[in-house]
Design an enzyme around this catalytic site. Structure first.
Site, PDB file in Angstrom:
ATOM      1  CB  SER A 148      -0.863   0.158   1.338  1.00  0.00           C
ATOM      2  OG  SER A 148      -1.590  -1.226   1.148  1.00  0.00           O
ATOM      3  CG  ASP A 162      -6.727  -6.183   2.217  1.00  0.00           C
ATOM      4  OD1 ASP A 162      -7.846  -6.621   1.738  1.00  0.00           O
ATOM      5  OD2 ASP A 162      -6.132  -5.291   1.892  1.00  0.00           O
ATOM      6  CE  LYS A 193     -10.835  -5.476  -0.395  1.00  0.00           C
ATOM      7  NZ  LYS A 193      -9.965  -4.569  -0.283  1.00  0.00           N
TER       8      LYS A 193
END
Length: 421
Positions: free
Chosen positions: A32, A305, A332
């Site tokens: 990320s 997640d 997802k």
């Protein structure tokens, strides 16, 4: 294991001989942070990024950004690459086709495209409206407010993927008068939005979180150096292993920070309820076993997640958990709720929707005895179920999916003492 090639459509059989799990495991850098930093580095025109993730998504982002003159960009199955590149290519006036895998072409992107169109992007759908592939045809800045000197303003749903919001924020600072996004409804994955704002500020951006709105004020980013933190999402699988391992187990994870921008640091407090405590060290953390609680409720709105990992551990420990905030799991890499329900059932566990948006994990004679876990083209399915090998032998189908975020995962398991065949 580190040197063996895992063929597509292969499988891995995992087992644990005996004794406590002890040692140091190496994590990938945060995907990320890496992907946001790469976009900001490109917008800033320079800066050195250290400890970039070796995950496929990040390596893909690097390659595509380095090939800026291409006529076609393939984001493969990487959601952040698709969404961040849509905004980046649009605002930098590129003309190109942006596509992805068959699954990516089923993942909606209309909200981001509509927002960019309002700001001045010319984007057309190359297939089904609302979904990739996208034809990007340049940027033509238009006023979105009565006065040209006023900040551009858009209203965006907060319950969509935070990656849309992050993509808009990062390019918003490059607009002549900046961008303010008004967020409506429940805002999901807010820590990821805060991570974006923090990284924008690190690169010299002037941005603010106003609660019901976020804004990026106009101004050029500055070339800046940055070292990426290790990935808390990847750490969650080692928390799961410590929770399921024999008594006396501990694992040390270098590269994690006490004060992190990653929302998945929430695994620290969640796993305390499932029997793992965290000790912060000078460079990383040490995970140690403790007693699990009897039952609890957990909202995953800000850390979706982690949901698969927690569901599997709770089922194995037979700790009833009520899970909320799972809305984004449907869109997802796969429908993660369906995938979890299907695979947990093979072990004697259930993920039951008791009321809209409220899912309960429960177990009935949970056992690990040679089952095969389907991974649904989803890296997190493979890694969430792998720790169950501490309770018995199991087989993971299509294990190469872990390359998306943690390419060395199987090698690290083998180093830790797992049988990996």
């Amino acid at each position: 294991m580190a040197h063996r090639f895992i063929a597509i459509n292969s499988s891995l059989t995992l087992n644990w001989a005996s004794g406590p799990l002890r040692g140091t495991a190496h994590l990938p850098a945060s995907k990320s942070e890496s992907n946001r930093a790469l976009i900001l580095q490109a917008l800033a025109g320079g800066g050195t990024l250290s400890n970039l993730s070796d995950a496929n998504d990040t390596q893909l982002m690097q390659r595509l950004l380095a090939n800026a003159a291409a006529a076609e960009f393939d984001a493969e199955d990487a959601g952040t690459v698709m969404r961040f590149l849509t905004a980046y290519l649009a605002v930098t006036n590129r003309r190109a086709l942006l596509t992805g895998t068959a699954r990516m072409q089923e993942r909606p992107i209309a909200i981001l495209v509509d927002a960019l169109r309002q700001l001045g992007a010319e984007i057309e759908y190359d297939g089904q409206d609302g979904f990739p592939p996208l034809q990007l045809k340049g940027w033509h800045y238009t006023k979105t407010t009565p006065e040209a000197e006023e900040m551009a303003e858009l209203t965006v749903r907060g319950d969509i993927s935070s990656q849309y919001i992050s993509a808009l924020l990062m390019v918003g600072a490059t607009l002549p008068h900046g961008l303010r996004l008004h967020l409506t409804g429940k805002v999901g994955s807010r820590p990821y939005i805060r991570m974006t704002l923090a990284l924008m500020q690190h690169f010299g951006g002037n941005c603010r979180d106003l609660g019901t709105a976020v804004e990026a004020r106009p101004g050029a980013y500055q070339p800046t150096d940055y070292t990426i933190e290790s990935d808390w999402s990847a750490a969650s699988y080692w928390y799961a292993m410590v929770a399921l391992a024999p008594a006396g187990s501990w694992v040390q994870l270098p590269g994690l920070r006490r004060y992190s921008w990653q929302g998945d640091q929430a695994i620290v407090s969640i796993m305390e309820k499932l029997g793992v405590t965290t000790e912060y060290l000078a460079d990383g953390v040490r995970l140690m076993q403790t007693a699990a609680t009897e039952a609890f409720t957990q909202d995953f709105t800000d850390c979706p997640d982690l949901a698969q990992t927690v569901a599997v551990v709770a089922a194995a420990l037979q700790v009833p958990v009520l899970m909320t905030g799972l809305e984004s799991l449907r869109i997802k890499e796969t429908d993660r709720i369906f995938a979890l329900q299907t695979e947990l059932a093979n072990f004697g566990a259930f993920l039951t929707e008791e009321s809209e948006g409220h899912f309960r994990v429960s177990s009935d004679n949970f056992h690990v005895s040679g089952q095969t876990v389907a991974t649904y083209h989803d890296h997190r399915m493979a890694m969430a179920f792998a720790p169950l090998a501490l309770r018995g032998t199991l087989t993971i189908e299509a294990p190469q999916v872990v390359r998306k975020s943690y390419p060395q995962f199987w090698a690290e398991l083998e180093k830790a003492g797992f049988g990996v065949e």
